[in-house]
Design a protein around this motif. Structure first.
Motif, PDB file in Angstrom:
ATOM      1  N   SER A 215      11.566 -42.136 -20.840  1.00  0.00           N
ATOM      2  CA  SER A 215      13.076 -42.841 -20.954  1.00  0.00           C
ATOM      3  C   SER A 215      13.443 -42.697 -22.446  1.00  0.00           C
ATOM      4  O   SER A 215      12.838 -42.883 -23.455  1.00  0.00           O
ATOM      5  CB  SER A 215      13.026 -44.084 -20.914  1.00  0.00           C
ATOM      6  N   LEU A 216      14.641 -41.832 -22.721  1.00  0.00           N
ATOM      7  CA  LEU A 216      15.204 -41.624 -24.082  1.00  0.00           C
ATOM      8  C   LEU A 216      15.275 -42.579 -24.687  1.00  0.00           C
ATOM      9  O   LEU A 216      15.441 -42.990 -25.995  1.00  0.00           O
ATOM     10  CB  LEU A 216      16.243 -40.532 -23.866  1.00  0.00           C
ATOM     11  N   PRO A 217      15.836 -43.880 -24.325  1.00  0.00           N
ATOM     12  CA  PRO A 217      16.448 -44.996 -25.155  1.00  0.00           C
ATOM     13  C   PRO A 217      15.012 -45.606 -25.604  1.00  0.00           C
ATOM     14  O   PRO A 217      14.936 -46.231 -26.698  1.00  0.00           O
ATOM     15  CB  PRO A 217      16.876 -46.153 -23.986  1.00  0.00           C
ATOM     16  N   VAL A 218      14.048 -45.612 -24.710  1.00  0.00           N
ATOM     17  CA  VAL A 218      12.631 -46.354 -25.317  1.00  0.00           C
ATOM     18  C   VAL A 218      11.900 -45.354 -26.420  1.00  0.00           C
ATOM     19  O   VAL A 218      11.486 -45.927 -27.172  1.00  0.00           O
ATOM     20  CB  VAL A 218      11.573 -46.347 -23.938  1.00  0.00           C
ATOM     21  N   ARG A 219      12.027 -44.068 -26.104  1.00  0.00           N
ATOM     22  CA  ARG A 219      11.777 -43.251 -27.080  1.00  0.00           C
ATOM     23  C   ARG A 219      12.241 -43.634 -28.633  1.00  0.00           C
ATOM     24  O   ARG A 219      11.660 -43.688 -29.773  1.00  0.00           O
ATOM     25  CB  ARG A 219      11.748 -41.478 -26.891  1.00  0.00           C
ATOM     26  N   THR A 220      13.314 -43.791 -28.518  1.00  0.00           N
ATOM     27  CA  THR A 220      14.416 -44.117 -29.658  1.00  0.00           C
ATOM     28  C   THR A 220      13.884 -45.438 -30.314  1.00  0.00           C
ATOM     29  O   THR A 220      13.791 -45.343 -31.545  1.00  0.00           O
ATOM     30  CB  THR A 220      15.936 -43.978 -29.393  1.00  0.00           C
ATOM     31  N   GLU A 221      13.902 -46.256 -29.390  1.00  0.00           N
ATOM     32  CA  GLU A 221      13.287 -47.678 -29.955  1.00  0.00           C
ATOM     33  C   GLU A 221      11.917 -47.546 -30.606  1.00  0.00           C
ATOM     34  O   GLU A 221      11.653 -48.022 -31.489  1.00  0.00           O
ATOM     35  CB  GLU A 221      13.029 -48.495 -28.589  1.00  0.00           C
ATOM     36  N   ILE A 222      11.044 -46.532 -30.034  1.00  0.00           N
ATOM     37  CA  ILE A 222       9.369 -46.371 -30.538  1.00  0.00           C
ATOM     38  C   ILE A 222       9.617 -45.835 -31.931  1.00  0.00           C
ATOM     39  O   ILE A 222       9.194 -46.194 -32.863  1.00  0.00           O
ATOM     40  CB  ILE A 222       8.691 -45.761 -29.522  1.00  0.00           C
ATOM     41  N   PHE A 223      10.656 -44.737 -31.994  1.00  0.00           N
ATOM     42  CA  PHE A 223      10.738 -44.170 -33.608  1.00  0.00           C
ATOM     43  C   PHE A 223      11.132 -44.994 -34.319  1.00  0.00           C
ATOM     44  O   PHE A 223      10.783 -44.978 -35.561  1.00  0.00           O
ATOM     45  CB  PHE A 223      11.312 -42.737 -33.122  1.00  0.00           C
ATOM     46  N   LYS A 224      12.292 -45.999 -33.996  1.00  0.00           N
ATOM     47  CA  LYS A 224      12.745 -46.814 -34.939  1.00  0.00           C
ATOM     48  C   LYS A 224      11.666 -47.720 -35.396  1.00  0.00           C
ATOM     49  O   LYS A 224      11.559 -48.071 -36.672  1.00  0.00           O
ATOM     50  CB  LYS A 224      13.927 -47.625 -34.309  1.00  0.00           C
ATOM     51  N   THR A 225      10.878 -48.164 -34.460  1.00  0.00           N
ATOM     52  CA  THR A 225       9.975 -49.180 -34.734  1.00  0.00           C
ATOM     53  C   THR A 225       8.877 -48.434 -35.913  1.00  0.00           C
ATOM     54  O   THR A 225       8.249 -49.231 -36.757  1.00  0.00           O
ATOM     55  CB  THR A 225       9.023 -49.748 -33.739  1.00  0.00           C
ATOM     56  N   MET A 226       8.453 -47.209 -35.419  1.00  0.00           N
ATOM     57  CA  MET A 226       7.512 -46.509 -36.406  1.00  0.00           C
ATOM     58  C   MET A 226       8.137 -46.342 -37.837  1.00  0.00           C
ATOM     59  O   MET A 226       7.393 -46.718 -38.896  1.00  0.00           O
ATOM     60  CB  MET A 226       7.393 -45.132 -35.791  1.00  0.00           C
ATOM     61  N   VAL A 227       9.475 -46.151 -38.108  1.00  0.00           N
ATOM     62  CA  VAL A 227      10.133 -45.881 -39.188  1.00  0.00           C
ATOM     63  C   VAL A 227       9.889 -47.474 -39.813  1.00  0.00           C
ATOM     64  O   VAL A 227       9.599 -47.391 -41.158  1.00  0.00           O
ATOM     65  CB  VAL A 227      11.343 -45.535 -39.331  1.00  0.00           C
ATOM     66  N   LYS A 228      10.164 -48.178 -39.315  1.00  0.00           N
ATOM     67  CA  LYS A 228      10.337 -49.838 -40.053  1.00  0.00           C
ATOM     68  C   LYS A 228       8.955 -50.019 -40.319  1.00  0.00           C
ATOM     69  O   LYS A 228       8.781 -50.495 -41.494  1.00  0.00           O
ATOM     70  CB  LYS A 228      11.102 -50.514 -38.955  1.00  0.00           C
ATOM     71  N   GLU A 229       8.171 -49.882 -39.586  1.00  0.00           N
ATOM     72  CA  GLU A 229       6.738 -50.340 -39.824  1.00  0.00           C
ATOM     73  C   GLU A 229       6.110 -49.433 -40.819  1.00  0.00           C
ATOM     74  O   GLU A 229       5.323 -49.910 -41.687  1.00  0.00           O
ATOM     75  CB  GLU A 229       5.743 -50.397 -38.700  1.00  0.00           C
TER      76      GLU A 229
END
Length: 213
Positions: free
Chosen positions: A173-187
């Motif tokens: 899922s592209l939206p889930v990928r985007t969510e994962i990468f946003k979390t990676m950046v934030k953390e």
């Protein structure tokens, strides 16, 4: 007219710098981190240029003589940084006729490309240009933007780049990928520019579990 900021891969490209003074040295110093094969042609070289060449002996060559037109034959791009304005102009005309990108230092109308004010943090590169109108403004913005980049951000970008295939393989899922990468950046920012592969795998599994519920 504003300049369009192409980002070009320079690794392995052949760069000719005409001139061996401080201006030519500064251009070589900036370019060396991007991987081109640099040839510098000048009758005299300042000690800083000699030292830089000794540090980059596999990618930088000094030729101690006057510039000759044949020096341009194999160049992918050229920088004219001699103290002779007529020679710089000749190099510009010669390159333009052969459609070779050329930069004549401090003479915008004779350039087919210009150097922006650069910020480089690992794989993150920011280029700032005022179209030659005000280098002072470009340097002011460079300082402000550099202060705005979080500590370790370049290293974090490199790390996340190595996880892209992992995420694409495991997360359809592209939206889930985007969510994962946003979390990676934030953390990653919170952790000072570090986000380990183990953390990436745990995050992927957790996000997939949340979206399966």
């Amino acid at each position: 007219m504003a300049y369009f900021p192409f980002f070009v891969e320079l690794e392995g490209k052949k760069c000719l710098i005409a001139g061996g003074g401080m201006v030519a040295y500064r251009k070589a110093l900036v370019l060396k981190d991007f991987g081109p094969e640099i040839t510098v042609v000048a009758v005299e070289m300042i000690p800083e240029m000699e030292q830089l060449a000794s540090q980059c002996e596999k990618t930088m060559t000094l030729i101690k003589r006057g510039f000759e037109d044949r020096d341009i034959q194999e160049a992918d791009f050229v920088i004219a940084a001699t103290s002779d304005e007529e020679l710089n102009r000749h190099i510009s005309v010669f390159c333009r006729r052969r459609k070779i990108p050329v930069n004549v230092v401090d003479v915008q109308e004779e350039c087919s490309f210009i150097f922006p004010a650069l910020i480089k943090e690992e794989d993150i590169v920011v280029g700032i240009s005022t179209g030659g109108s005000s280098p002072t403004i470009a340097q002011y913005l460079k300082k402000r933007f550099k202060e705005a980049i979080p500590s370790g951000f370049g290293m974090l970008a490199s790390q996340l780049g190595t996880y892209r295939e992992l995420v694409k393989e495991k997360v359809p899922s592209l939206p889930v990928r985007t969510e994962i990468f946003k979390t990676m950046v934030k953390e990653g920012i919170r952790q000072g520019g570090v986000f380990t592969r183990e953390q990436a795998i745990e995050l992927i599994e957790r996000k997939l579990g949340e979206h399966e519920q």
